[in-house]
Enzyme design. Structure first.
Site, PDB file in Angstrom:
ATOM      1  N   GLU A  65      14.405 -14.696  13.749  1.00 19.99           N
ATOM      2  CA  GLU A  65      14.123 -14.446  12.335  1.00 19.99           C
ATOM      3  C   GLU A  65      13.464 -13.075  12.135  1.00 19.99           C
ATOM      4  O   GLU A  65      12.340 -12.974  11.647  1.00 19.99           O
ATOM      5  CB  GLU A  65      13.193 -15.540  11.785  1.00 19.99           C
ATOM      6  N   PRO A  66      14.151 -11.988  12.469  1.00 20.04           N
ATOM      7  CA  PRO A  66      13.538 -10.670  12.267  1.00 20.04           C
ATOM      8  C   PRO A  66      13.428 -10.324  10.785  1.00 20.04           C
ATOM      9  O   PRO A  66      14.310 -10.656   9.992  1.00 20.04           O
ATOM     10  CB  PRO A  66      14.515  -9.721  12.970  1.00 20.04           C
ATOM     11  N   ARG A  74      10.401  -7.605   9.230  1.00 19.00           N
ATOM     12  CA  ARG A  74       9.825  -6.253   9.225  1.00 19.00           C
ATOM     13  C   ARG A  74      10.602  -5.295  10.130  1.00 19.00           C
ATOM     14  O   ARG A  74      10.833  -4.134   9.783  1.00 19.00           O
ATOM     15  CB  ARG A  74       8.375  -6.343   9.700  1.00 19.00           C
ATOM     16  N   ARG A 134      -0.412  -3.633   1.359  1.00 22.07           N
ATOM     17  CA  ARG A 134      -0.808  -3.753   2.765  1.00 22.07           C
ATOM     18  C   ARG A 134      -2.115  -3.034   3.115  1.00 22.07           C
ATOM     19  O   ARG A 134      -2.941  -3.590   3.848  1.00 22.07           O
ATOM     20  CB  ARG A 134       0.320  -3.270   3.682  1.00 22.07           C
ATOM     21  N   TYR A 153      -4.615  -5.688   4.483  1.00 20.55           N
ATOM     22  CA  TYR A 153      -4.726  -5.720   5.943  1.00 20.55           C
ATOM     23  C   TYR A 153      -5.422  -4.495   6.528  1.00 20.55           C
ATOM     24  O   TYR A 153      -5.469  -4.347   7.739  1.00 20.55           O
ATOM     25  CB  TYR A 153      -3.333  -5.783   6.588  1.00 20.55           C
ATOM     26  N   CYS A 178      -7.744  -0.649 -11.324  1.00 23.83           N
ATOM     27  CA  CYS A 178      -9.196  -0.742 -11.494  1.00 23.83           C
ATOM     28  C   CYS A 178      -9.810  -1.666 -10.444  1.00 23.83           C
ATOM     29  O   CYS A 178     -10.307  -2.749 -10.746  1.00 23.83           O
ATOM     30  CB  CYS A 178      -9.519  -1.227 -12.912  1.00 23.83           C
ATOM     31  N   TYR A 185       7.318  -5.645   2.980  1.00 29.04           N
ATOM     32  CA  TYR A 185       6.073  -6.100   2.357  1.00 29.04           C
ATOM     33  C   TYR A 185       5.465  -5.028   1.443  1.00 29.04           C
ATOM     34  O   TYR A 185       4.255  -4.870   1.380  1.00 29.04           O
ATOM     35  CB  TYR A 185       5.070  -6.565   3.428  1.00 29.04           C
TER      36      TYR A 185
END
EC number: 4.1.1.20
Length: 406
Positions: free
Chosen positions: A265-266, A268, A304, A308, A334, A362
């Site tokens: 299931e690739p 990214r 991201r 992260y 903001c 993403y």
């Protein structure tokens, strides 16, 4: 500097379509997909592209034409796959929170398999299939309790994570599934995390899954496929992604002569480095010794970094941007957490076009309307040609479903 996506100038795309703007390379999408098919030749895996990484219809259609299946986590993603011409019988339905309505929709569409993540889900799926007078194909997602050695928010294979069925409960779960008349057991599944740079956890997870496959076979439960998920990393900064041929060779040795088909299931790794985010500098601001490069892209366009603390390389297309300085590259939202980069050395001034790299995964898929900001347009480049594959959202689009009631 003059920057291009394939043979198309990024400055020209920004001038024509405005910013923020997502730009994707069709050649890079193809190359990434073919790197998997070449590495895993002989194993003939079903590659199920993880739609959550980027669900643009043109990207889905391109992968479908290359022969890809799809990994989905919602009924909405299934609708996208079908609208793009993807095949339901090459689609895997993952996720911990499938609703009954989504189960029915997927059953009626004829998907390949449900990756089931709990006993209550098994029972609900059995009831949904009974209501349609059919049998649901199921694979159980088992949590192998393997540390993926990645960011904790994208680690999914530990006992502390919400995903999957604990290894110690797996055999009882399979026996329960086998007792339900409207389920047909087809496989086993695991997915230990995302942005993995080390092969060892992937290999360890496969070893643990295969040991379970053997224990199940001894109990009369024979499986047809093993789904090892995705998670292979890409280069954002200085990462070294796992070697795909080495991973494939390790799986060949582990699978041996087993009559198990392989599913991967690739996500990214197929789209991440195929996409860019273009953003225009609105102004440069100084607060004491602190500098801020304020751009028109924000955390709602690329979540991201805020979510992260992720790194994205950023270039300036201006051939004469001035002297470099240390600054946070931020957006108009903001929130203090609205940044694309922090403490980055950059030369930039108002009007410059910045290129945020590795934004194919993403980015658009996690975009929002926070602060009533329109989602950006998307462009797909193919050689010297390009086409708009998502129009820029308008304020009328955002307000269309709302009612001002008193």
């Amino acid at each position: 500097m003059s920057l291009y996506c394939e043979n198309v100038s990024l400055d020209a795309l920004a001038e024509q379509f405005g910013t923020p703007l997502y730009v994707y390379s069709q050649a890079a999408l193809t190359e990434a997909y073919q790197s998997y098919t070449a590495a895993f030749s002989g194993l003939n895996p079903l590659l199920c592209y993880a739609v959550k990484a980027n669900g643009n219809l043109s990207i889905l259609r391109h992968f479908a034409r290359l022969g890809s299946g799809f990994d989905i986590v919602s009924g909405g993603e299934l609708a996208r796959v079908l609208a793009a011409g993807g095949r339901a019988d090459k689609t895997i339905f993952s996720g911990v929170g499938k609703s009954r309505a989504e189960m029915v929709y997927a059953l009626e569409a004829g998907i390949k398999c449900f990756n089931v993540e709990s006993l209550p889900e098994l029972d609900q799926l059995n009831e949904a299939a009974a209501g349609l007078g059919t049998v649901a194909p199921v694979s159980l997602r088992i949590n192998p309790d393997v540390d993926a050695q990645t960011h904790p928010y994208i680690s999914t294979g530990l006992k502390a994570n919400k995903f999957g069925i604990a290894m110690e409960d797996a055999e009882a779960a399979y026996r329960h599934a086998a007792s339900l008349p409207h389920l047909r057991i087809t496989g086993i599944d695991c997915h230990i995390g995302s942005q993995l740079t080390n092969l060892a956890p992937l290999v360890e997870a496969c070893e643990r899954m295969l040991a379970l496959v053997d224990r199940l076979a001894a109990q009369g439960i024979e499986l047809e496929h093993i789904d090892l998920g995705g998670g292979i990393s890409i280069v954002y900064h200085d990462e070294t992604p796992p070697d795909l041929p080495a991973y494939a060779q390790a799986l060949r040795q582990l699978l041996g002569g087993r009559k198990l088909s392989l599913i991967l299931e690739p996500g990214r790794s197929l789209v991440g480095n195929a996409g860019l985010l273009l953003t225009r500098v609105e102004r440069v601001k100084r607060n004491g010794d602190k500098h801020f490069v304020i751009a028109d892209a924000a955390m709602n366009d690329l979540m991201r970094p805020a979510l992260y603390q992720a790194y994205h390389h950023i270039d300036n297309t201006n051939p004469q941007p001035g002297a470099p300085f240390t600054a946070d590259i931020v957006g108009p939202v903001c929130e203090t957490g609205d940044f694309l980069a922090q403490n980055r050395r950059i030369a930039a001034q108002a009007g410059d076009l910045l290129v945020v790299h590795s934004a194919g995964a993403y980015a658009a898929s996690m975009a929002s309307n926070y602060n009533t900001r329109a989602r950006a347009a998307e462009v797909l480049v193919n050689g010297s040609e390009f086409r708009l594959v998502r129009a820029r959202e308008q304020i009328t689009d955002m307000l269309a479903g709302e009612l001002a009631c008193l």
